[in-house]
Design a protein around this motif. Structure first.
Motif, PDB file in Angstrom:
ATOM      1  N   ASP A  68      13.856  -6.704  -4.430  1.00 12.77           N
ATOM      2  CA  ASP A  68      12.602  -6.140  -4.928  1.00 12.77           C
ATOM      3  C   ASP A  68      11.829  -5.452  -3.812  1.00 12.77           C
ATOM      4  N   ALA A  69      11.769  -6.101  -2.644  1.00  8.88           N
ATOM      5  CA  ALA A  69      11.073  -5.479  -1.519  1.00  8.88           C
ATOM      6  C   ALA A  69      11.771  -4.200  -1.090  1.00  8.88           C
ATOM      7  N   ALA A  70      13.104  -4.205  -1.112  1.00  7.81           N
ATOM      8  CA  ALA A  70      13.851  -3.013  -0.713  1.00  7.81           C
ATOM      9  C   ALA A  70      13.600  -1.858  -1.667  1.00  7.81           C
ATOM     10  N   GLN A  71      13.591  -2.145  -2.961  1.00  7.11           N
ATOM     11  CA  GLN A  71      13.400  -1.084  -3.936  1.00  7.11           C
ATOM     12  C   GLN A  71      12.017  -0.459  -3.840  1.00  7.11           C
ATOM     13  N   GLN A  72      11.016  -1.253  -3.494  1.00  6.49           N
ATOM     14  CA  GLN A  72       9.633  -0.767  -3.514  1.00  6.49           C
ATOM     15  C   GLN A  72       9.130  -0.305  -2.152  1.00  6.49           C
ATOM     16  N   SER A  73       9.789  -0.680  -1.060  1.00  2.24           N
ATOM     17  CA  SER A  73       9.282  -0.340   0.270  1.00  2.24           C
ATOM     18  C   SER A  73       9.533   1.120   0.619  1.00  2.24           C
ATOM     19  N   SER A 122       0.797  -1.224   0.000  1.00  2.00           N
ATOM     20  CA  SER A 122       0.000   0.000   0.000  1.00  2.00           C
ATOM     21  C   SER A 122       0.826   1.270   0.000  1.00  2.00           C
ATOM     22  N   TYR A 123       2.056   1.220   0.495  1.00  2.00           N
ATOM     23  CA  TYR A 123       2.845   2.438   0.659  1.00  2.00           C
ATOM     24  C   TYR A 123       4.159   2.396  -0.123  1.00  2.00           C
ATOM     25  N   GLY A 124       4.327   1.376  -0.978  1.00  2.00           N
ATOM     26  CA  GLY A 124       5.574   1.234  -1.716  1.00  2.00           C
ATOM     27  C   GLY A 124       5.572   1.969  -3.040  1.00  2.00           C
ATOM     28  N   GLY A 125       6.547   1.618  -3.871  1.00  2.43           N
ATOM     29  CA  GLY A 125       6.725   2.279  -5.150  1.00  2.43           C
ATOM     30  C   GLY A 125       5.824   1.728  -6.233  1.00  2.43           C
ATOM     31  N   ALA A 126       6.215   1.985  -7.489  1.00  7.95           N
ATOM     32  CA  ALA A 126       5.354   1.659  -8.625  1.00  7.95           C
ATOM     33  C   ALA A 126       5.109   0.159  -8.745  1.00  7.95           C
ATOM     34  N   GLN A 127       6.088  -0.668  -8.410  1.00  4.46           N
ATOM     35  CA  GLN A 127       5.959  -2.126  -8.494  1.00  4.46           C
ATOM     36  C   GLN A 127       5.681  -2.740  -7.120  1.00  4.46           C
ATOM     37  N   ARG A 128       4.951  -2.010  -6.293  1.00  3.09           N
ATOM     38  CA  ARG A 128       4.736  -2.428  -4.914  1.00  3.09           C
ATOM     39  C   ARG A 128       3.932  -3.731  -4.820  1.00  3.09           C
TER      40      ARG A 128
END
Length: 526
Positions: free
Chosen positions: A254-259, A164-170
């Motif tokens: 992936d989680a790091a980039q989007q979180s 809900s609060y991540g980036g474009a590929q969240r």
């Protein structure tokens, strides 16, 4: 102090706080933040008071509580902390209020670019409080089934924070995180359930007298070697995914980039420690024979993780992905120290769990400050920041140098202990791991040079330096990194008795040269 249910209170307070946030109108965002921060600070203060009463030379598990939860299945609400668990709980409760303060103005947009303009601040802070309760519970649980419940409960707030609060590929990152974690959790659940009939069977052999999930009772069982190996694998795979180790690590970048950067501090700084904590606590002590059987393979995977994470970090163009790969390398060091099974290496590994949390937490927080200012995490979008924001650049340099384990900063002590302790028993693994120390200088200093050095690029001209709030966030962590770099003994004094107990359970002693220069087994701590 021992009669007060400290750990139940510490778990309950954040949960009650999260529920009370529901009663606050959504429009009153400032009150939501103040209330959540106040709850997290109260938890931190109470944890400090509890920790002050911990006796490093006393019983292994202290502040213990034990109540029946599901009596028919032998499940207890059982809590207690040893030195390792206590330090990790302290790490958690220190980072949570700092993450909240860091997210004060960025809770609804800290995922980066291409994200919804407005999201619920109240939900974000409620999820952080719920996550804090689960983190305390997972380190405090002394019933294996209860540990599993908290282990899985952590997934819920993290999934919603990323999704809900991540980036474009969240959505992709959140689902990938959930699937990896659920796969490991299901394997561990099978192993956990398998322990119950084994404990009940030991009754007929004059053992426990009933089926149980209590850790101290399960650790006394003698399990058939073949069965123990399967149980070990069930626990170990779950912990390896959480840690994360190569080859089950791919969810982390992936989680790091989007979180959101603030929540990422808790995901990498605390949640991933559950994996290495579980290896040290459950894999070694419940299945000591199987742990020794698996050690050569685990050490090989640890060395691969150390070098692989460092090499891939060098080639990253996104700062959050770069730091995520450095963490894979650092977790390899922690696993290496655990399975080297010497007092120096295991003490270093336990200390590394704490030091890595602060070091990586500082890096992610500063990267979060940069993202808020530049609306990008790409290294190429920065340059010359140290000329326009010298305090921000200075804290970034200190945090980065701690990431490469510079002497005088806290990770150096733990990494040194791991390498020295490993070398005394597995020279090949220690020598191979040193390669990553050289690579660390490349990826940290090169990232700093490209983002902070040189002439300011047009996009960073006029960039604001750290605000007073941001200084209050990063200042305490930098102070801890420096203080523990020069004086780690108080933390080691708390950790060492638990490490000694684990080594005794696995029946391992420190190798030491005898008078002829040959290697002999010596049980004394160096």
């Amino acid at each position: 102090m021992s009669d007060f249910p400290w750990l139940s209170v510490l778990i309950g307070l954040p949960l009650v706080g999260a529920l009370l946030l529901i009663a606050i109108p959504r429009q009153r965002e400032t009150l939501v933040k103040q209330f959540a921060l106040g709850v997290s600070l109260l938890v931190a203060v109470l944890t400090g008071v509890m920790a002050a009463g911990f006796d490093a030379g006393g019983a292994r598990f202290q502040f213990d509580e034990k109540y029946w939860w599901i009596k028919e299945f032998g499940v207890h609400w059982a809590l207690g902390v040893d030195g390792v668990a206590l330090t990790l709980i302290l790490l958690s409760v220190i980072l949570v209020p700092l993450v909240m303060l860091a997210s004060w103005n960025e809770a609804d947009r800290s995922g980066g670019t291409d994200v919804p303009a407005k999201r619920s601040v109240k939900t974000y802070f409620a999820l952080l409080l719920s996550l804090e309760a689960a983190m305390i519970g997972v380190f405090a649980a002394t019933d294996v089934f209860l540990f599993y419940v908290f282990f899985e409960a952590m997934l819920i707030p993290v999934y919603f924070i990323i999704g809900s609060y991540g980036g474009a590929q969240r959505s992709y990152a959140a689902v990938k995180f959930l699937l990896y974690s659920l796969f490991g959790g299901l394997l561990m659940l099978v192993a956990v359930i398998w322990l119950y009939p084994l404990s009940a069977k030991s009754v007929a052999d004059g053992g426990l007298g009933h089926g149980t999930f209590m850790f101290d009772e399960l650790s006394k069982m003698n399990i058939d070697p073949t069965t123990a190996k399967w149980l070990f694998l069930g626990f170990f795979v779950a912990f390896a995914i959480k840690a994360p180790m190569v080859p089950v690590h791919t969810w982390l970048p992936d989680a790091a980039q989007q979180s959101p950067a603030g929540a990422l501090v808790l995901i990498v700084g605390v949640l991933d420690k559950v994996g290495t904590y579980g290896m040290l606590r459950f894999c070694l002590e419940l299945f000591p024979g199987a742990a020794k059987w698996a050690t050569p393979v685990v050490l090989a995977f640890a060395v691969v993780s150390i070098i692989y994470g460092a090499v891939l970090a060098i080639g990253q163009v996104d700062m959050k992905r770069l730091i995520a790969y450095t963490s894979i390398s650092h977790f390899g060091f922690i696993v290496l120290g655990i399975f080297a099974m010497t007092s120096q290496a295991q003490s270093g590994a336990a200390l590394y769990m704490v030091n890595h949390g602060f070091s990586t937490g500082a890096l992610f927080l500063i990267v979060g400050f940069l993202i808020v200012r530049r609306k990008s995490a790409r290294i190429s979008d920065f340059g010359g920041v140290q000329k326009v924001a010298p305090v921000l650049a200075g804290t970034f340099l200190i945090a980065g140098l701690s990431g490469l384990s510079l002497p005088g900063l806290s990770p150096f002590v733990s990494e040194f202990l791991v390498v020295v302790g490993t070398f005394s028993r597995y020279e090949w693994a220690a020598v191979a791991s040193i390669i990553a120390i050289v690579l660390a200088a490349i990826y940290i200093l090169w990232m700093y040079q490209r983002t902070m050095g040189g002439r300011p690029v047009p996009a960073v001209e006029g960039m604001k330096d750290l605000s007073a709030r941001e200084k209050w966030v990063i200042g305490p962590i930098i102070a801890i990194i420096v203080a523990m770099g020069f004086f780690p003994q108080p933390v080691l004094h708390v950790i060492n008795p638990s490490v000694d107990h684990t080594l005794a359970r696995v029946d391992q002693h420190d190798p030491a040269p005898d008078v002829t220069g040959n290697v002999a087994e010596n049980g004394a701590r160096p």
